[in-house]
Enzyme design. Structure first.
Site, PDB file in Angstrom:
ATOM      1  N   SER A  36      83.998   7.857  27.606  1.00 46.50           N
ATOM      2  CA  SER A  36      84.859   9.039  27.718  1.00 46.50           C
ATOM      3  C   SER A  36      84.152  10.199  27.034  1.00 46.50           C
ATOM      4  O   SER A  36      83.076  10.042  26.452  1.00 46.50           O
ATOM      5  CB  SER A  36      86.189   8.776  27.023  1.00 46.50           C
ATOM      6  OG  SER A  36      85.967   8.668  25.630  1.00 46.50           O
ATOM      7  N   LYS A  37      84.761  11.361  27.092  1.00 44.42           N
ATOM      8  CA  LYS A  37      84.211  12.576  26.466  1.00 44.42           C
ATOM      9  C   LYS A  37      83.785  12.304  25.023  1.00 44.42           C
ATOM     10  O   LYS A  37      82.774  12.781  24.542  1.00 44.42           O
ATOM     11  CB  LYS A  37      85.297  13.660  26.450  1.00 44.42           C
ATOM     12  CG  LYS A  37      85.180  14.600  27.613  1.00 44.42           C
ATOM     13  CD  LYS A  37      84.491  15.882  27.154  1.00 44.42           C
ATOM     14  CE  LYS A  37      84.128  16.770  28.305  1.00 44.42           C
ATOM     15  NZ  LYS A  37      82.857  17.402  28.213  1.00 44.42           N
ATOM     16  N   ARG A  38      84.611  11.520  24.340  1.00 46.69           N
ATOM     17  CA  ARG A  38      84.442  11.275  22.912  1.00 46.69           C
ATOM     18  C   ARG A  38      83.162  10.482  22.578  1.00 46.69           C
ATOM     19  O   ARG A  38      82.568  10.655  21.544  1.00 46.69           O
ATOM     20  CB  ARG A  38      85.686  10.502  22.439  1.00 46.69           C
ATOM     21  CG  ARG A  38      85.997  10.467  20.980  1.00 46.69           C
ATOM     22  CD  ARG A  38      87.353   9.785  20.781  1.00 46.69           C
ATOM     23  NE  ARG A  38      87.611   8.774  21.821  1.00 46.69           N
ATOM     24  CZ  ARG A  38      87.168   7.529  21.786  1.00 46.69           C
ATOM     25  NH1 ARG A  38      86.451   7.115  20.777  1.00 46.69           N
ATOM     26  NH2 ARG A  38      87.459   6.691  22.767  1.00 46.69           N
TER      27      ARG A  38
END
Ligand code: GLU
Length: 506
Positions: A268-270
């Site tokens: 994910s983005k994280r």
């Protein structure tokens, strides 16, 4: 495993233009690109934009531009042409309508009048009763005539495929034999109820949905191999049924392993799933990004020796030589940003200098350094000195700030070296040497200066080199002084020394 030796390979990358090109998509594209390149085949780029509510032309443009920046050229696509286009699904609606009608005529599909809210209710109830959430077959029993009458009267409907009630088997190039048990797939929609405004283009047959369009296109576009993410594995059961309904030969499937973040959670983005353009804009180079991505779930053959001498550093040409489906791994791959950084650093160090200079320039300009004011050869030498120090191009201007900033900054670690007892005579010795040396400062002059300081101050090793470095550059680390100082030139070095002496009070 399937081996391919003719030039008949046709593969595709089929993004939905609902966002930017992300690293996962770029990896799928790369696998397909390499497979086509290895076998002299064709890579098709198909835009899957039937979900009009989420697809935009803006995103399509961004995706195509990022694909181009990565250098992964395709031979057929919306902007490249080709004989089996159009290559945008939104422009192929009549093709889907015709195929859907064929299935309806053969009673392989039926109109389903159930509304979305009714379907949700039915699904929830089935789950509560511990039954499978499959469609309950209400509309399966409506006769064709009755269905057509209801449509004529203005009712809205999509078309549902009568799922085969038998085991479906997929021989996947990565996952091996995958069995979808009879009953695991319920009757599924191949077109959905048109929303208002869509009636016209739905041609009375509904708006086609992904699983359907995908098979119609893969067949019509002559795809021989489908290399895509494992998240599509469950769709394959439905897709195999559609192939069977039309009596079409199925392509070879290879479902590539998932990519997890370094925390082993879904990417994910994280944890690293940044868009490709963000990586490129922050100084990751396409070569490094591609090299990194290909190793997420693929491994070169053991006997392949890359010219870099490092088993993990392979150029795109080398990858195309040795890429094969056997190298695709089953286990999930982990996206390790640190490794990507390391790899980028390797490319910064080893690509031809003129290439690095060209790519580094925009980062200097962005940092407010007017590169063109400096002699090209001198600038290239500065870049060459510092490229071994950074793993991102965007860090180069800061690493080489010494050469461009009006003033010099004294780092704490450097200052500490100047404070020591043994360093006391050094500032005066250096100032004296520089003041009387010639305007150009050669590597030999630097050696002479160090030798003189060693003798007169009675220091050697670190106690000699560190204070000299601190005084001339303000830093405790950096490339060799006999390279740095001549490039800086006597006048600039002298100014540094004066300023640092003032700052340090020595
Ligand atoms: N449009 C699909 C996606 O973006 C591709 C599906 C496929 O490769 O079959 O995930």
């Amino acid at each position: 495993m399937t081996s391919q030796s003719s030039s008949s390979v046709r593969v595709r990358y089929a993004p939905s233009p609902t966002g930017y090109l992300h690293v996962g998509g770029a990896r799928t594209l790369l696998f397909n690109y390499l497979y086509a390149k290895k076998y002299g085949g064709i890579l098709v780029l198909r835009i899957e934009d039937t979900d009009q509510a989420r697809s935009t032309r803006e995103h399509e443009k961004m995706i195509l531009s990022d694909v181009q920046r990565l250098g992964l050229n395709y031979q057929e696509g919306p902007d490249a042409g080709g004989s089996v286009g159009p290559y945008r699904q939104s422009e192929r609606l009549s093709i889907y309508a015709q195929r859907a009608r064929e299935l309806f005529d053969r009673d392989q599909a039926y109109y389903c009048f159930c509304s979305d809210s009714l379907l949700t209710q039915k699904r929830e109830l089935a789950m509560k009763l511990g039954k499978s959430p499959h469609y309950d077959g209400t509309c399966a029993r409506i006769s064709k005539d009755e269905a057509l009458k209801r449509l004529k009267a203005g009712e809205k409907a999509g078309l549902r495929f009568r799922a085969y009630q038998k085991d479906m088997v997929l021989q996947d190039e990565v996952r091996g034999r995958v069995e979808f048990k009879a009953g695991s797939v319920g009757d599924f929609l191949i077109t959905r109820t048109p929303s208002s405004g869509e009636e016209e283009i739905a041609e009375g047959i509904g708006m086609p949905v992904y699983n359907f369009c995908c098979v119609i296109d893969d067949n019509a576009m002559g795809m021989t191999h489908i290399i895509r993410g494992e998240d599509h594995l469950s769709n394959t059961a439905r897709q195999l049924m559609i192939y069977e309904a039309f009596g079409w030969k199925t392509p070879v499937f290879a479902h590539t392993a998932m990519v997890l973040g370094s925390d082993r959670q879904k990417l994910s983005k994280r944890n690293g799933d940044t868009s490709v353009f963000e990586y490129l804009d922050s100084g990751y180079m396409p070569e490094a990004l591609l090299n990194f991505l290909v190793l997420l779930g693929w491994w070169p053959p053991n006997d392949f020796k890359p010219s870099s001498g490092h088993p993990e550093i392979l150029s795109v040409d080398e990858l195309a030589q040795c890429f094969n489906l056997d190298g695709l791994q089953k286990a999930p791959a982990v996206f390790d940003v640190q490794k990507l950084q390391w790899m980028n650093g390797q490319y910064i160090k080893h690509l031809p200098l003129d290439e690095i200079v060209k790519r580094a320039k925009p980062f200097f300009v962005k940092a407010g350094i007017e590169v063109d004011k400096y002699p090209a050869d001198w600038f290239a030498q500065v870049v060459d000195l510092y490229r071994v120090e950074v793993s991102l191009l965007k860090d180069l201007p800061k690493a080489a700030a010494l050469f461009f900033d009006a003033s010099v900054t004294l780092e704490t670690a450097a200052q500490d070296w100047l404070k020591s007892e043994k360093s006391q005579p050094i500032p005066g010795l250096i100032s004296g040497f520089l003041e009387s040396s010639s305007a150009s400062l050669t590597a030999d002059d630097v050696a002479t200066m160090q030798k003189m300081v060693a003798e007169k101050a009675g220091v050697k090793g670190k106690e000699l080199f560190m204070p000299v470095r601190a005084l001339t550059t303000g830093m405790a680390h950096g490339p060799e002084l006999k390279k740095v100082l001549p490039l800086l030139g006597r006048d600039r070095v002298l100014r540094h020394v004066q300023e640092i002496r003032r700052q340090a009070g020595v």
